[in-house]
Design a protein around this motif. Structure first.
Motif, mmCIF file in Angstrom:
data_model
loop_
_atom_site.group_PDB
_atom_site.id
_atom_site.type_symbol
_atom_site.label_atom_id
_atom_site.label_comp_id
_atom_site.label_asym_id
_atom_site.label_seq_id
_atom_site.Cartn_x
_atom_site.Cartn_y
_atom_site.Cartn_z
ATOM 1 N N THR A 25 37.406 16.852 28.917
ATOM 2 C CA THR A 25 37.680 17.525 27.611
ATOM 3 C C THR A 25 36.253 17.046 26.888
ATOM 4 O OG1 THR A 25 39.024 15.990 26.520
ATOM 5 C CG2 THR A 25 39.838 17.702 28.076
ATOM 6 N N ASP A 26 36.508 17.302 25.262
ATOM 7 C CA ASP A 26 35.519 17.028 24.274
ATOM 8 C C ASP A 26 35.433 15.653 24.198
ATOM 9 O OD1 ASP A 26 34.677 19.620 24.054
ATOM 10 O OD2 ASP A 26 35.896 19.802 22.191
ATOM 11 N N LEU B 136 32.869 14.104 26.591
ATOM 12 C CA LEU B 136 31.484 14.257 25.961
ATOM 13 C C LEU B 136 31.288 13.126 24.966
ATOM 14 C CD1 LEU B 136 31.069 18.164 25.783
ATOM 15 C CD2 LEU B 136 30.207 16.762 27.295
ATOM 16 N N GLU B 137 32.298 12.852 24.058
ATOM 17 C CA GLU B 137 32.223 11.864 23.056
ATOM 18 C C GLU B 137 31.805 10.625 23.620
ATOM 19 O OE1 GLU B 137 35.834 11.836 20.661
ATOM 20 O OE2 GLU B 137 35.426 14.180 20.006
ATOM 21 N N PHE C 92 34.518 22.577 27.342
ATOM 22 C CA PHE C 92 33.941 21.873 26.359
ATOM 23 C C PHE C 92 33.695 22.821 25.070
ATOM 24 C CE2 PHE C 92 32.037 19.519 30.064
ATOM 25 C CZ PHE C 92 33.120 18.514 29.959
ATOM 26 N N SER C 93 33.913 22.287 23.909
ATOM 27 C CA SER C 93 33.638 23.113 22.677
ATOM 28 C C SER C 93 32.015 23.015 22.475
ATOM 29 C CB SER C 93 34.165 22.449 21.394
ATOM 30 O OG SER C 93 33.746 21.272 20.963
ATOM 31 N N SER D 222 31.018 19.762 20.491
ATOM 32 C CA SER D 222 30.981 18.477 21.236
ATOM 33 C C SER D 222 29.833 18.504 22.038
ATOM 34 C CB SER D 222 32.414 18.213 22.050
ATOM 35 O OG SER D 222 33.463 18.099 21.124
#
Length: 335
Positions: A240-241, A244-245, A265-266, A269
């Motif tokens: 999820t995001d 990515l973080e 993913f948004s 992000s």
């Protein structure tokens, strides 16, 4: 009133046509698999000469026992028309000096011929590798310095479907800089061995390992393997995001990232990750749906940095003409 016999004849003819089409598609699928094997992996192993660019002569290929079921016209038709799941050509052809040459459009990783040229006599290297991989419990490889041979052993055991938790533990050595774990049943304990025993890893492929790769595990991988330059996370659909973080925060040397077949993913992000990973040069987000505004921003960043982006529908200068050509660069290991 409709003739029952006529109706039955029509039904029988329709069923026969359907069976013929089904059999034809099965035959085409079998041909496609043979070509993928030959033009991506097996040309040298089967004794074919591989020319510049990964091409092989069509007439030489047709002499192989592997191709005895096929006609040259059928092979050429498959080469011309076969498309990948991304809608790009699987194979390519070339005419030169009166001969036709064919090749795989991407993912060419030819395995060497295990025998001396024009013989069936195994080379000394082949014999040695076969013995060591068959008796690997006898060896302590922790200080073995040759990454090529270790990678060859891993690849060989993977192909034989014998690379279990115990054996991979013996082959995870400090010399490894490239590791492809696609197709291996993984556990968290194996990942602990990876970051403990292979601190110099630069290339890591976790393609299709979505059952084990979570946001928290990805964070540990990236934090504890600071030299990573290439990560293949294709089809790791639990990410999820937060994942990515972690990439944004810890993957400071990242140059290539594959996030294909992941849709969760948004935009925010994704853009944040791209901005913070300043060394990123290749990004595969083929299946991700992002807004038009985010696409424009992403293209602008890519142009400024000289990045290449793989994204469905992207037609700007930052996208490759054939989005499949990048696939061979992710998690590639010499074998």
């Amino acid at each position: 009133m409709e003739d029952p016999e006529a109706r039955q004849r029509i039904k029988s003819k329709t069923e026969q046509t359907s069976r013929q089409k089904g059999e034809a598609e099965k035959n085409r699928e079998r041909l496609r698999k043979r070509l993928c094997y030959l033009l991506r992996y097996g040309a040298m192993k089967e004794g074919l000469k591989v020319y510049d660019g990964g091409y092989v002569a069509l007439d030489d290929a047709m002499k192989l026992h592997l191709m005895k079921w096929d006609h040259e016209e059928e092979v050429l038709q498959e080469v011309k028309t076969s498309l990948s799941c991304r809608g790009t050509k699987r194979f390519e052809e070339m005419e030169k000096d009166g001969r036709t040459y064919i090749r795989a459009a991407y993912y060419r990783m030819f395995e060497r011929n295990p025998c001396h040229e024009a013989t069936h006599v195994p080379t000394l290297l082949e014999t040695s590798l076969e013995f060591v991989t068959s008796n690997i419990e006898m060896y302590d490889l922790q200080n073995f310095p040759d990454e090529y041979l270790i990678s060859a052993m891993i690849h060989r055991l993977k192909r034989k479907k014998k690379l279990n938790k115990h054996l991979i533990g013996q082959l995870l050595v400090p010399a490894l800089e490239h590791l492809d774990l696609e197709g291996i049943i993984l556990t968290e304990s194996i990942f602990k061995l990876i970051w403990t025993q292979c601190p110099h890893l630069r290339v890591l492929s976790l393609k299709d390992c979505g059952y084990i790769v979570t946001d928290s595990l990805l964070e540990q991988i990236i934090r504890k393997l600071p030299e990573l330059e290439t990560i293949n996370l294709a089809a790791c659909k639990h990410l999820t995001d937060k994942g990515l973080e972690s990439i944004s925060r810890y993957a400071k040397k990242l140059k290539q990232l594959n996030l294909s077949w992941i849709k969760g993913f948004s935009d925010k992000s994704l853009l944040n990750m791209v901005l913070k990973c300043e060394n990123l040069k290749h990004l595969d987000i083929y299946d991700l749906k992002i807004s038009e505004e985010s696409t424009i921003i992403l293209e602008a960043i890519a142009r400024e940095r000289g990045m290449v982006i793989v994204l469905k529908g992207l037609t700007s200068a930052v996208a490759p003409e054939n989005p499949s050509v990048l696939l061979h660069t992710f998690g590639k290991v010499s074998a």
